[in-house]
Design a protein around this motif. Structure first.
Motif, PDB file in Angstrom:
ATOM      1  N   UNK A 136       0.850  -1.204   0.000  1.00 27.79           N
ATOM      2  CA  UNK A 136       0.000   0.000   0.000  1.00 27.79           C
ATOM      3  C   UNK A 136       0.887   1.257   0.000  1.00 27.79           C
ATOM      4  N   UNK A 137       0.472   2.250  -0.751  1.00 25.70           N
ATOM      5  CA  UNK A 137       1.232   3.501  -0.794  1.00 25.70           C
ATOM      6  C   UNK A 137       2.242   3.536  -1.913  1.00 25.70           C
ATOM      7  N   UNK A 138       2.695   2.379  -2.337  1.00 28.47           N
ATOM      8  CA  UNK A 138       3.654   2.347  -3.447  1.00 28.47           C
ATOM      9  C   UNK A 138       3.552   0.977  -4.117  1.00 28.47           C
ATOM     10  N   UNK A 139       2.341   0.622  -4.496  1.00 27.41           N
ATOM     11  CA  UNK A 139       2.086  -0.723  -5.010  1.00 27.41           C
ATOM     12  C   UNK A 139       2.645  -0.881  -6.417  1.00 27.41           C
ATOM     13  N   UNK A 140       3.026  -2.111  -6.736  1.00 25.98           N
ATOM     14  CA  UNK A 140       3.586  -2.403  -8.063  1.00 25.98           C
ATOM     15  C   UNK A 140       2.576  -3.232  -8.854  1.00 25.98           C
ATOM     16  N   UNK A 141       2.220  -2.762 -10.040  1.00 24.96           N
ATOM     17  CA  UNK A 141       1.244  -3.499 -10.853  1.00 24.96           C
ATOM     18  C   UNK A 141       1.801  -4.800 -11.395  1.00 24.96           C
ATOM     19  N   UNK A 142       0.888  -5.739 -11.639  1.00 24.22           N
ATOM     20  CA  UNK A 142       1.229  -7.007 -12.286  1.00 24.22           C
ATOM     21  C   UNK A 142       0.942  -6.811 -13.778  1.00 24.22           C
ATOM     22  N   UNK A 143       2.011  -6.672 -14.561  1.00 26.59           N
ATOM     23  CA  UNK A 143       1.806  -6.289 -15.969  1.00 26.59           C
ATOM     24  C   UNK A 143       1.176  -7.416 -16.789  1.00 26.59           C
ATOM     25  N   UNK A 144       1.396  -8.679 -16.373  1.00 29.09           N
ATOM     26  CA  UNK A 144       0.793  -9.783 -17.138  1.00 29.09           C
ATOM     27  C   UNK A 144      -0.724  -9.774 -16.947  1.00 29.09           C
ATOM     28  N   UNK A 145      -1.159  -9.619 -15.678  1.00 28.55           N
ATOM     29  CA  UNK A 145      -2.611  -9.552 -15.413  1.00 28.55           C
ATOM     30  C   UNK A 145      -3.203  -8.327 -16.111  1.00 28.55           C
TER      31      UNK A 145
END
Ligand code: ADP
Ligand code: ASP
Ligand code: MG
Length: 455
Positions: free
Chosen positions: A159-168
């Motif tokens: 939370x606050x600096x989340x990293x996206x899952x680019x495959x999803x």
């Protein structure tokens, strides 16, 4: 100057920052940009200017009087826009429901807050700005469709600096977003996402730029336009140096260095997806969309020695002293292991025989404000070595090309710096930057002196 109108009609993502959706007039101008730019299929928005700051205060559990003030600011901003739109009970009710949510969640935060609650509260800013902007576009005749980005932007639970899952993201964009793009512009939120269990996350301050680039990559768009309050990327922040001038074309490497070292105009991670996928990024002003801007692309046949100056405030310098370092092996590894366990990445570093000086990377989180030095971290480091902590420093970076090969560079830079104290210098790891850690109060004067002499 670079210009957007010369581009052929392709699929373009347009991102508008907080000042471009600050109120009804700003939204109307931005809607004009969407309708006049060929190929805009997807619009990514920030919250209206000032709203994220107010929501963060509420989410961190401020005293009642301050809470009332922040709630009023949030409410007034939404109502100003609503009052200028044609009467629409459904939108009015939805905004009222969201304002009610913010009030309830802020009361809860005043009792006990959490990082997940902060992100939940803060996300309301982008939800409201996109709902209102969709109406502004519809009023101008567009078949605008509102879309909740959390349906596609799955992130981890940092939370606050989340990293996206680019495959999803790619799979869901193909299923849920791509089919809508041919039916009129889709309006969605920057900055916010959703972790696997369904809780809302945020990508860090200024993260809407990053959202736009990630969506462009996932959807295979041909360009990202970042519309802000200045007509392009300048040689330095024009608020500090009024003589700074806009840059016509800039390479991904140079722009990434600028973003990384604090040029607020782009979020530091924005260019990663753009570079990976070779998507050009245009930066311009929504208030003067005809004034041109900056095109960030993969090469420049004549890169200048000095490109820009950047400033990052609120830097903390840690100096670690230990005689154990003398001719020893593994001391640095121990230090880095501790920092990594605390989820901290080191930013700028220099070493001597018995000490290391380093700054901590504080860029970006929605929750932290400058300092990351917890009591636990200090205790763990103190068990290994003597620590000195200096705060209120600033990092000034000279961004350029092949700096490490230039002759006379030191003389040019250091004569401009003569009146100032320089606390630390980092130079040589990359030909694209020279970093100077300086007293926070001198930073703007240093930028002005360097700009006068280098540009
Ligand atoms: P937005 O809300 O549109 O994302 P930001 O406030 O995040 O806008 O970024 C735009 C601001 O970045 C400008 O108003 C300017 O003060 C600042 N800025 C810092 N460095 C630069 C630079 N090199 N060129 C242009 N603007 C810069
Ligand atoms: N609204 C968020 C912020 O103020 C994200 C953004 O503007 O890009 O940080
Ligand atoms: Mg920004």
């Amino acid at each position: 100057m670079a210009s957007v109108s010369s581009a052929p009609a392709q699929q373009v993502i347009a991102k508008f920052g907080g000042t471009s959706v600050a109120n009804y007039d700003a939204m109307q101008k931005s809607a004009g940009v969407v309708l006049q730019t060929p190929g805009v299929a997807l619009v990514v928005l920030s919250a209206s200017a000032g709203i994220t700051n107010a929501l963060i205060e509420l989410a961190q559990g401020c005293p009642r009087a301050q809470r009332e003030k922040c709630l009023k600011q949030v409410r007034d901003t939404q109502y100003e826009i609503l009052s200028r739109l044609p009467e629409n009970a459904a939108v009015h009710n939805e905004i009222d429901r969201l304002l009610g949510n913010i009030t309830t969640l802020s009361d809860a935060a005043a009792l006990a807050t959490s990082s997940a609650l902060v992100d939940e509260i803060v996300s309301h800013g982008e939800i409201m700005s996109t709902l209102l902007f969709t109406e502004v576009l519809r009023e101008q005749g567009a078949q605008a469709q509102w879309f909740d980005v959390r349906e596609v932007m799955q992130t981890n639970d940092c939370f606050g600096r989340a990293e996206p899952d680019t495959a999803v993201l790619r799979t869901r964009c193909d299923q849920l977003l791509a089919p809508r793009l041919s039916q009129g512009p889709v309006i969605t939120q920057g900055f916010i996402g959703c972790e696997a269990a369904g809780r809302t996350t945020t990508l860090g301050r200024g993260g809407s730029d990053y959202t736009a680039a990630l969506l462009a990559e996932a959807l295979g768009c041909q360009r990202v336009d970042i519309w802000t309050d200045v007509p392009g990327i300048y040689t330095t922040d024009p608020r500090i140096v009024p003589d700074a001038y806009p840059i016509d074309h800039i390479t991904f490497d140079e722009a990434a260095e600028m973003a990384n070292f604090g040029a607020k105009i782009l979020h530091p991670a924005t260019l990663l997806p753009a570079v990976r996928s070779g998507i050009p990024v245009f930066v311009g002003s929504s208030k003067e969309s005809g004034a041109g801007g900056t095109l960030v692309c993969d090469n420049d046949p004549n890169p200048p020695l000095f490109r820009a100056l950047t400033l990052r405030r609120q830097q903390t310098l840690l100096t670690l002293h230990s005689l154990k370092m003398l001719h020893a092996r593994g001391f640095l590894a121990e230090i880095f292991t501790i920092l990594s366990r605390h989820n901290i990445s080191v930013d700028v570093i220099t070493t001597s025989e018995v000490s290391i000086a380093l700054t901590l990377d504080t860029v970006g989180s929605t929750h932290t404000n400058g300092t990351l030095l917890s009591d636990e971290l200090t205790a763990e480091l103190s068990a290994l070595c003597r620590i000195e902590v200096e705060q209120n420093l600033a990092l000034v970076a000279v961004i350029g090309n092949e700096l490490t090969r230039a002759h006379g560079l030191g003389k040019t830079i250091f004569s401009a710096l003569e009146p100032f104290n320089i606390r630390m210098i980092s130079y040589g790891a990359s030909g694209h930057n020279m970093c100077l850690l300086v007293p926070g109060n001198d930073a703007e004067d240093i930028i002005r002196a360097l700009h006068r002499d280098l540009f």
